[in-house]
Design a protein around this motif. Sequence first.
Motif, PDB file in Angstrom:
ATOM      1  N   HIS A  45       0.966  30.407  56.433  1.00 45.89           N
ATOM      2  CA  HIS A  45       0.564  30.802  57.783  1.00 45.89           C
ATOM      3  C   HIS A  45       0.641  32.316  57.959  1.00 45.89           C
ATOM      4  N   ARG A  46       1.752  32.906  57.547  1.00 41.19           N
ATOM      5  CA  ARG A  46       1.933  34.345  57.741  1.00 41.19           C
ATOM      6  C   ARG A  46       1.015  35.167  56.836  1.00 41.19           C
ATOM      7  N   ILE A  47       0.857  34.765  55.563  1.00 40.04           N
ATOM      8  CA  ILE A  47      -0.015  35.542  54.667  1.00 40.04           C
ATOM      9  C   ILE A  47      -1.471  35.432  55.124  1.00 40.04           C
ATOM     10  N   GLN A  48      -1.852  34.267  55.645  1.00 35.70           N
ATOM     11  CA  GLN A  48      -3.207  34.097  56.162  1.00 35.70           C
ATOM     12  C   GLN A  48      -3.432  35.004  57.372  1.00 35.70           C
ATOM     13  N   HIS A  49      -2.455  35.073  58.252  1.00 36.34           N
ATOM     14  CA  HIS A  49      -2.547  35.936  59.429  1.00 36.34           C
ATOM     15  C   HIS A  49      -2.688  37.408  59.014  1.00 36.34           C
ATOM     16  N   ILE A  50      -1.879  37.843  58.083  1.00 33.51           N
ATOM     17  CA  ILE A  50      -1.935  39.236  57.612  1.00 33.51           C
ATOM     18  C   ILE A  50      -3.266  39.504  56.911  1.00 33.51           C
ATOM     19  N   ASN A  51      -3.699  38.561  56.089  1.00 31.15           N
ATOM     20  CA  ASN A  51      -4.968  38.696  55.376  1.00 31.15           C
ATOM     21  C   ASN A  51      -6.138  38.798  56.369  1.00 31.15           C
ATOM     22  N   ASN A  52      -6.080  38.036  57.428  1.00 35.17           N
ATOM     23  CA  ASN A  52      -7.131  38.059  58.443  1.00 35.17           C
ATOM     24  C   ASN A  52      -7.141  39.405  59.185  1.00 35.17           C
ATOM     25  N   ILE A  53      -5.978  39.891  59.534  1.00 36.81           N
ATOM     26  CA  ILE A  53      -5.889  41.164  60.257  1.00 36.81           C
ATOM     27  C   ILE A  53      -6.377  42.332  59.408  1.00 36.81           C
ATOM     28  N   TYR A  54      -5.901  42.432  58.172  1.00 39.06           N
ATOM     29  CA  TYR A  54      -6.159  43.620  57.362  1.00 39.06           C
ATOM     30  C   TYR A  54      -7.374  43.525  56.449  1.00 39.06           C
ATOM     31  N   ARG A  55      -7.775  42.302  56.084  1.00 37.88           N
ATOM     32  CA  ARG A  55      -8.912  42.171  55.170  1.00 37.88           C
ATOM     33  C   ARG A  55     -10.048  41.341  55.752  1.00 37.88           C
ATOM     34  N   LYS A  56      -9.846  40.857  56.971  1.00 37.23           N
ATOM     35  CA  LYS A  56     -10.849  40.018  57.637  1.00 37.23           C
ATOM     36  C   LYS A  56     -11.187  38.776  56.808  1.00 37.23           C
ATOM     37  N   LYS A  57     -10.176  38.240  56.119  1.00 34.36           N
ATOM     38  CA  LYS A  57     -10.322  37.004  55.343  1.00 34.36           C
ATOM     39  C   LYS A  57      -9.304  36.020  55.902  1.00 34.36           C
ATOM     40  N   ASN A  58      -9.780  35.022  56.604  1.00 34.16           N
ATOM     41  CA  ASN A  58      -8.901  34.086  57.301  1.00 34.16           C
ATOM     42  C   ASN A  58      -8.486  32.928  56.388  1.00 34.16           C
ATOM     43  N   VAL A  59      -7.889  33.280  55.243  1.00 34.91           N
ATOM     44  CA  VAL A  59      -7.397  32.307  54.269  1.00 34.91           C
ATOM     45  C   VAL A  59      -6.068  32.810  53.702  1.00 34.91           C
ATOM     46  N   PRO A  60      -5.207  31.892  53.281  1.00 37.04           N
ATOM     47  CA  PRO A  60      -3.997  32.342  52.590  1.00 37.04           C
ATOM     48  C   PRO A  60      -4.366  32.925  51.222  1.00 37.04           C
ATOM     49  N   THR A  61      -3.498  33.747  50.704  1.00 34.40           N
ATOM     50  CA  THR A  61      -3.708  34.351  49.390  1.00 34.40           C
ATOM     51  C   THR A  61      -2.360  34.528  48.715  1.00 34.40           C
TER      52      THR A  61
END
Length: 177
Positions: A45-61
Amino acid sequence: MGVVLRNLQKVVPLRRARLRKDVDTLRHILGIPKFDLGIVCVDNHRIQHINNIYRKKNVPTDVLSFPFYEDLRPGKLPCPLHRDELNLGDIFLGVEFVMKQCKEDSLDLHGTLAVSSCSPSRHVVTAHGICHLLGYRHETEEEWTEMLQKESYILNEYNRLTGRNLEPLMKRCGQDR
């Protein structure tokens, strides 16, 4: 200060001492033991949120890096003028995402967190993050090749220094590219 390691997730049990030791080994391999860095372990959940904010990719990584020095050229170390500039940046590890990959591929989580991921040469989660802090990118095929070569070197040195025998994966996950 060295390595600041924070575990902000409760999904995956972590052996923090082993991860810290592995990160110190990576710092030695890369010639950066005097530099500080932060490692933050988070859930999907948290990595997906960060990824969405900074890379505009709404997926976990698996890993996201936030370098202190944004314009470093690959292979060049920063030249800090003051002690508080001996900071490379922060790495967020998506340990829940990595654990899922480990289960699918029957891999050891802690070895994978340190030096492997779903990339062509099983070598990256934390090492990949540190490479990003050191200026390596993979926006082009040339940059990707350069980064993979660095990570292959790291994997070989890590195996030599630790006596482990981690091998490259032969698949590419595409999440980070």
